[in-house]
Motif scaffolding. Structure first.
Motif, mmCIF file in Angstrom:
data_model
loop_
_atom_site.group_PDB
_atom_site.id
_atom_site.type_symbol
_atom_site.label_atom_id
_atom_site.label_comp_id
_atom_site.label_asym_id
_atom_site.label_seq_id
_atom_site.Cartn_x
_atom_site.Cartn_y
_atom_site.Cartn_z
ATOM 1 N N ALA A 74 -33.837 41.607 54.007
ATOM 2 C CA ALA A 74 -32.355 42.840 54.038
ATOM 3 C C ALA A 74 -31.672 41.878 54.050
ATOM 4 C CB ALA A 74 -32.354 42.237 56.142
ATOM 5 N N TYR A 75 -31.337 41.373 53.114
ATOM 6 C CA TYR A 75 -29.910 41.017 52.094
ATOM 7 C C TYR A 75 -29.420 42.098 51.853
ATOM 8 C CZ TYR A 75 -32.875 36.871 51.263
ATOM 9 O OH TYR A 75 -33.843 36.064 51.491
ATOM 10 N N GLY A 76 -29.309 43.460 51.113
ATOM 11 C CA GLY A 76 -28.910 44.368 51.037
ATOM 12 C C GLY A 76 -28.863 45.288 51.601
ATOM 13 N N LEU A 77 -29.488 45.282 52.993
ATOM 14 C CA LEU A 77 -29.257 46.144 54.397
ATOM 15 C C LEU A 77 -28.009 47.125 54.960
ATOM 16 C CD1 LEU A 77 -31.092 47.778 56.089
ATOM 17 C CD2 LEU A 77 -30.364 46.043 58.174
ATOM 18 N N LEU A 78 -26.832 46.906 54.821
ATOM 19 C CA LEU A 78 -25.653 46.872 54.702
ATOM 20 C C LEU A 78 -25.291 47.678 53.711
ATOM 21 C CD1 LEU A 78 -23.374 46.423 57.082
ATOM 22 C CD2 LEU A 78 -22.688 44.780 55.443
ATOM 23 N N ARG A 113 -19.754 52.683 62.199
ATOM 24 C CA ARG A 113 -18.092 53.017 63.284
ATOM 25 C C ARG A 113 -17.173 53.632 62.018
ATOM 26 N NH1 ARG A 113 -16.127 48.033 65.515
ATOM 27 N NH2 ARG A 113 -18.387 48.373 66.628
ATOM 28 N N ASP A 114 -16.608 55.106 62.712
ATOM 29 C CA ASP A 114 -15.945 55.530 61.475
ATOM 30 C C ASP A 114 -16.506 55.954 59.873
ATOM 31 O OD1 ASP A 114 -14.328 55.959 63.990
ATOM 32 O OD2 ASP A 114 -13.038 54.019 63.229
ATOM 33 N N GLY A 115 -17.232 55.828 59.595
ATOM 34 C CA GLY A 115 -17.873 56.567 58.908
ATOM 35 C C GLY A 115 -18.401 55.002 57.738
ATOM 36 N N ARG A 116 -18.205 53.307 58.335
ATOM 37 C CA ARG A 116 -18.576 52.241 57.664
ATOM 38 C C ARG A 116 -19.699 51.899 58.476
ATOM 39 N NH1 ARG A 116 -16.553 53.318 53.405
ATOM 40 N NH2 ARG A 116 -17.891 51.199 52.742
ATOM 41 N N ALA A 117 -20.618 51.563 56.904
ATOM 42 C CA ALA A 117 -21.787 50.065 57.641
ATOM 43 C C ALA A 117 -20.951 48.735 58.253
ATOM 44 C CB ALA A 117 -23.022 50.287 56.842
#
Length: 133
Positions: A74-78, A113-117
């Motif tokens: 999951a290194y690039g999941l965000l 939240r507010d369009g941000r991961a």
């Protein structure tokens, strides 16, 4: 090799994505886009609607989910979640991805939240010895 993370959960999409938004998206599980699947894909719902011209197959996407990956790192999941949110402006996202690493203390979530991961890590709080917090 690498550190494996087990990811569960989903992000519901409101309003649902239309076929026009889905069909050429790299997040589509339906070929040709589905031939080069990303780590996140859309869950596509199909409904047959009766019309004057006969049955019509209507496809919409109601959620963003993980692809089936045996040993996911999951290194690039965000960044992957943020890229999906950015690919579909004008929609709301609800839900979360629960992430659990190989070590029992490695737990975190991805929320939008507010369009941000965002990556959210739990706080562990020990009560005082007398039971009061």
């Amino acid at each position: 090799m690498g550190y494996i993370t087990h990811v569960t959960g989903e992000f519901a999409i409101t309003p649902q994505l239309t076929w026009t938004e889905i069909k050429d998206s790299p997040y589509s599980p339906i070929p040709p886009a589905g031939d080069d699947r990303l780590e996140l894909v859309l869950r596509v719902d199909e409904v047959t609607v009766d019309t004057d011209d006969g049955p019509l197959l209507r496809r919409t996407a109601s959620a963003l989910v993980m692809s089936e990956i045996d040993e996911y790192r999951a290194y690039g999941l965000l960044d992957a979640v943020q890229a999906a949110v950015d690919a579909f402006p004008g929609h709301e996202w609800s839900g979360r991805l629960e992430c659990e690493g190989e070590e029992n203390s490695d737990m975190w979530r991805v929320i939008i939240r507010d369009g941000r991961a965002l990556k959210i890590e739990p706080r562990i709080v020990w009560p005082d010895e007398d039971g009061a917090e």
